[in-house]
Motif scaffolding. Structure first.
Motif, PDB file in Angstrom:
ATOM      1  N   ASN A 190     -22.693   2.736   9.588  1.00 13.02           N
ATOM      2  CA  ASN A 190     -23.555   1.552   9.353  1.00 13.02           C
ATOM      3  C   ASN A 190     -24.934   1.640   9.586  1.00 13.02           C
ATOM      4  O   ASN A 190     -25.612   0.630   8.924  1.00 13.02           O
ATOM      5  CB  ASN A 190     -22.726   0.648  10.181  1.00 13.02           C
ATOM      6  N   LYS A 247       2.136   6.681  -6.953  1.00 15.83           N
ATOM      7  CA  LYS A 247       1.184   7.585  -7.428  1.00 15.83           C
ATOM      8  C   LYS A 247       1.371   9.065  -6.844  1.00 15.83           C
ATOM      9  O   LYS A 247       0.572   9.903  -7.070  1.00 15.83           O
ATOM     10  CB  LYS A 247      -0.283   7.115  -6.997  1.00 15.83           C
ATOM     11  N   PHE A 252     -12.391   3.328   7.997  1.00 16.70           N
ATOM     12  CA  PHE A 252     -13.275   2.657   6.973  1.00 16.70           C
ATOM     13  C   PHE A 252     -12.496   2.108   5.889  1.00 16.70           C
ATOM     14  O   PHE A 252     -11.140   2.636   5.997  1.00 16.70           O
ATOM     15  CB  PHE A 252     -14.072   3.749   6.317  1.00 16.70           C
ATOM     16  N   ASN A 253     -12.750   0.977   5.264  1.00 15.22           N
ATOM     17  CA  ASN A 253     -12.130   0.448   4.429  1.00 15.22           C
ATOM     18  C   ASN A 253     -12.082   0.937   3.009  1.00 15.22           C
ATOM     19  O   ASN A 253     -13.061   1.375   2.352  1.00 15.22           O
ATOM     20  CB  ASN A 253     -12.459  -1.012   4.265  1.00 15.22           C
ATOM     21  N   SER A 261       0.805  -1.225  -0.099  1.00 15.22           N
ATOM     22  CA  SER A 261      -0.023  -0.144   0.004  1.00 15.22           C
ATOM     23  C   SER A 261       0.837   1.219  -0.084  1.00 15.22           C
ATOM     24  O   SER A 261       0.502   2.158  -0.807  1.00 15.22           O
ATOM     25  CB  SER A 261      -1.001  -0.030   1.222  1.00 15.22           C
ATOM     26  N   LYS A 321       2.273   1.752  -3.391  1.00 17.04           N
ATOM     27  CA  LYS A 321       1.355   2.262  -4.418  1.00 17.04           C
ATOM     28  C   LYS A 321       1.203   3.689  -4.096  1.00 17.04           C
ATOM     29  O   LYS A 321       1.229   4.442  -5.105  1.00 17.04           O
ATOM     30  CB  LYS A 321       0.047   1.402  -4.194  1.00 17.04           C
ATOM     31  N   HIS A 371     -13.774   4.473  14.709  1.00 14.24           N
ATOM     32  CA  HIS A 371     -13.915   3.515  13.671  1.00 14.24           C
ATOM     33  C   HIS A 371     -13.723   4.157  12.244  1.00 14.24           C
ATOM     34  O   HIS A 371     -14.095   5.057  11.780  1.00 14.24           O
ATOM     35  CB  HIS A 371     -15.705   3.351  13.825  1.00 14.24           C
ATOM     36  N   SER A 431     -17.503  -1.953  14.616  1.00 18.42           N
ATOM     37  CA  SER A 431     -18.393  -1.306  13.544  1.00 18.42           C
ATOM     38  C   SER A 431     -19.722  -1.754  13.937  1.00 18.42           C
ATOM     39  O   SER A 431     -20.553  -1.043  13.433  1.00 18.42           O
ATOM     40  CB  SER A 431     -18.250  -1.896  11.982  1.00 18.42           C
TER      41      SER A 431
HETATM   42  N1  CAA Z   1      -3.651   1.408  -0.327  1.00 16.72           N
HETATM   43  C1  CAA Z   1      -3.213   2.017  -1.334  1.00 16.72           C
HETATM   44  N2  CAA Z   1      -3.820   2.194  -2.603  1.00 16.72           N
HETATM   45  C2  CAA Z   1      -5.010   1.555  -2.754  1.00 16.72           C
HETATM   46  C3  CAA Z   1      -5.445   0.802  -1.525  1.00 16.72           C
HETATM   47  C4  CAA Z   1      -4.891   0.692  -0.264  1.00 16.72           C
HETATM   48  N3  CAA Z   1      -5.169   0.198   0.657  1.00 16.72           N
HETATM   49  N4  CAA Z   1      -6.481   0.406  -2.028  1.00 16.72           N
HETATM   50  C5  CAA Z   1      -6.760   0.672  -3.235  1.00 16.72           C
HETATM   51  N5  CAA Z   1      -5.693   1.264  -3.601  1.00 16.72           N
HETATM   52  C6  CAA Z   1      -5.412   1.784  -5.030  1.00 16.72           C
HETATM   53  C7  CAA Z   1      -5.886   1.009  -5.918  1.00 16.72           C
HETATM   54  O1  CAA Z   1      -5.008   0.119  -6.220  1.00 16.72           O
HETATM   55  C8  CAA Z   1      -5.792   1.906  -7.235  1.00 16.72           C
HETATM   56  O2  CAA Z   1      -4.747   2.087  -7.776  1.00 16.72           O
HETATM   57  P1  CAA Z   1      -4.517   2.207  -9.450  1.00 16.72           P
HETATM   58  O3  CAA Z   1      -5.054   3.300  -9.973  1.00 16.72           O
HETATM   59  O4  CAA Z   1      -3.061   2.089  -9.615  1.00 16.72           O
HETATM   60  O5  CAA Z   1      -5.193   1.083  -9.803  1.00 16.72           O
HETATM   61  C9  CAA Z   1      -6.413   3.360  -6.751  1.00 16.72           C
HETATM   62  O6  CAA Z   1      -6.284   3.256  -5.075  1.00 16.72           O
HETATM   63  C10 CAA Z   1      -7.661   3.654  -6.820  1.00 16.72           C
HETATM   64  O7  CAA Z   1      -8.531   2.466  -7.007  1.00 16.72           O
HETATM   65  P2  CAA Z   1      -9.472   2.193  -8.052  1.00 16.72           P
HETATM   66  O8  CAA Z   1      -9.011   2.509  -9.405  1.00 16.72           O
HETATM   67  O9  CAA Z   1     -10.293   1.140  -7.566  1.00 16.72           O
HETATM   68  O10 CAA Z   1     -10.507   3.652  -7.785  1.00 16.72           O
HETATM   69  P3  CAA Z   1     -11.467   3.997  -7.081  1.00 16.72           P
HETATM   70  O11 CAA Z   1     -11.606   5.577  -7.594  1.00 16.72           O
HETATM   71  O12 CAA Z   1     -12.756   3.210  -7.118  1.00 16.72           O
HETATM   72  O13 CAA Z   1     -10.926   3.961  -5.750  1.00 16.72           O
HETATM   73  C11 CAA Z   1     -12.180   3.130  -3.554  1.00 16.72           C
HETATM   74  C12 CAA Z   1     -11.030   3.095  -4.830  1.00 16.72           C
HETATM   75  C13 CAA Z   1     -11.314   4.110  -2.857  1.00 16.72           C
HETATM   76  C14 CAA Z   1     -11.974   1.899  -2.728  1.00 16.72           C
HETATM   77  C15 CAA Z   1     -13.292   3.631  -4.084  1.00 16.72           C
HETATM   78  O14 CAA Z   1     -13.748   2.300  -4.860  1.00 16.72           O
HETATM   79  C16 CAA Z   1     -14.231   3.777  -2.751  1.00 16.72           C
HETATM   80  O15 CAA Z   1     -14.379   4.678  -2.290  1.00 16.72           O
HETATM   81  N6  CAA Z   1     -14.911   2.715  -2.605  1.00 16.72           N
HETATM   82  C17 CAA Z   1     -15.807   2.659  -1.510  1.00 16.72           C
HETATM   83  C18 CAA Z   1     -15.309   1.990  -0.277  1.00 16.72           C
HETATM   84  C19 CAA Z   1     -16.230   2.040   0.752  1.00 16.72           C
HETATM   85  O16 CAA Z   1     -17.552   2.415   0.797  1.00 16.72           O
HETATM   86  N7  CAA Z   1     -15.653   2.043   2.125  1.00 16.72           N
HETATM   87  C20 CAA Z   1     -16.546   1.738   3.076  1.00 16.72           C
HETATM   88  C21 CAA Z   1     -16.772   0.475   3.351  1.00 16.72           C
HETATM   89  S1  CAA Z   1     -17.600   0.211   4.954  1.00 16.72           S
HETATM   90  C22 CAA Z   1     -16.556   0.089   6.223  1.00 16.72           C
HETATM   91  O17 CAA Z   1     -15.387  -0.021   5.986  1.00 16.72           O
HETATM   92  C23 CAA Z   1     -16.882   0.170   7.462  1.00 16.72           C
HETATM   93  C24 CAA Z   1     -17.464  -1.116   8.021  1.00 16.72           C
HETATM   94  O18 CAA Z   1     -17.745  -1.038   9.252  1.00 16.72           O
HETATM   95  C25 CAA Z   1     -18.184  -2.086   7.183  1.00 16.72           C
END
Ligand code: CAA
Length: 281
Positions: A177, A43, A129-130, A36, A39, A127, A106
């Motif tokens: 949530n 970027k 978020f992923n 991570s 990455k 808390h 959560s």
């Molecule tokens: N560290 C570094 N980089 C990361 C990463 C991490 N952990 N995870 C993903 N990336 C990178 C990806 O590899 C990608 O890189 P490239 O552009 O080189 O391929 C870049 O970030 C962007 O990813 P995407 O191309 O998939 O683009 P995106 O705009 O879709 O961003 C995202 C990804 C931020 C995950 C977005 O899809 C998003 O916001 N998704 C919704 C996530 C969400 O709702 N999270 C909450 C879940 S609920 C929770 O967590 C709480 C609970 O209690 C259940």
């Protein structure tokens, strides 16, 4: 989530000790952090020195006792109150009285954990978020016994991580949530009722509402097992049908279809892009 939390803490300059139950899980966490950070550096979101600094500030252990040197302990184990409280009771004996305890739960309440310790005033919710390194939000939860000083430290800590804190009352599901889980469960119910295909429901919410991920992609991302467990806990708290895990979700969890982490959920991750799976409706 633990590795993500450790990563943002170390990146923000805190010496960070990661404790897990076995060497294999620790190694997995360490390599996820490394990937991570690389990455983010690739970027241009992190400079090389910050990435290297974060790596040097991280250490890993299986020894729970090593956490006695920490000012703040953040727990991110599975959503199981017995398991969490057994851990908190051990930590309560090991850690000095001044150490602040925070849970990344959560769906459980902070009060249910704080009361298992002799420091309910130094117990708070943080808390995340992923994926933690990318999501800007942290919910800070003030339990009924959390002292103003502890709450203040938690807010400042969240800001030091570069996150935006929102304050939530200590009720199951907190803010996000409480709204997100019924939405995800409704998507499963919509699929059960034949409203549309997995791909079309996902595309509908992405393109029609501007969500970065459709509900099934998000369910696979969060984990079907995790979502079902969270829903069950919220259902226990509120006794409202909107929080009850739908039969399809339960069946998929039982079948080991937990989403991305097991390679199969609403999508099959053996292909690129992932293929929607027919859940046998
Ligand atoms: N560290 C570094 N980089 C990361 C990463 C991490 N952990 N995870 C993903 N990336 C990178 C990806 O590899 C990608 O890189 P490239 O552009 O080189 O391929 C870049 O970030 C962007 O990813 P995407 O191309 O998939 O683009 P995106 O705009 O879709 O961003 C995202 C990804 C931020 C995950 C977005 O899809 C998003 O916001 N998704 C919704 C996530 C969400 O709702 N999270 C909450 C879940 S609920 C929770 O967590 C709480 C609970 O209690 C259940």
């Amino acid at each position: 989530m633990g590795s993500g939390i450790a990563q943002v803490a170390a990146t923000a300059g805190f010496p960070t000790l990661v404790r897990d139950v076995g060497d294999a899980v620790l190694a997995k966490g360490r390599s996820a952090i490394s990937r991570s950070l690389d990455k983010l550096a690739e970027k241009g979101k992190l400079d090389g020195a910050t990435r290297d600094g974060a790596l040097t500030r991280l250490s890993f252990t299986t020894d729970l006792g090593a956490l006695r040197s920490c000012d703040l302990v953040i727990e991110a184990v599975v959503e199981d109150l017995e398991l969490k409280n057994a851990l908190w009771r051990e930590l309560d004996v090991l850690c000095p009285p001044a150490t602040i305890f925070a849970s990344n739960t959560s769906s459980l309440t902070i009060g249910e954990m704080a009361s298992a310790t002799a420091r309910p005033d130094r117990f708070v919710g943080l808390h995340f978020f992923n994926p933690v390194p990318l999501m800007p939000l942290v919910e800070v939860i003030r339990g009924v016994t959390t002292s103003p000083e502890t709450f203040d430290v938690a807010m400042k800590f969240a800001r030091r991580l570069g996150k935006e804190p929102v304050v939530s009352r200590d009720r199951s599901g907190f803010i996000v949530n409480l709204l997100l889980v019924p939405y995800l469960l409704d998507a499963v119910r919509a699929l059960e009722r034949g409203a549309g295909s997995i791909a079309d429901i996902d595309r509908g919410m992405q393109l029609g509402c501007g969500h970065p991920m459709g509900p099934f992609t998000l369910l696979d991302f969060v984990g079907l097992d995790t979502t079902a467990r969270i829903a069950e806990i919220m259902f226990q708290e509120y006794r409202e049908p909107r929080y009850a895990p739908p039969p399809l979700l339960r069946r998929m969890v039982t079948a080991g279809m937990h989403g991305r982490k097991t390679g199969r959920g609403f999508y099959d991750y053996a292909t690129d892009p992932p293929t929607p799976l027919d859940p046998g409706l």
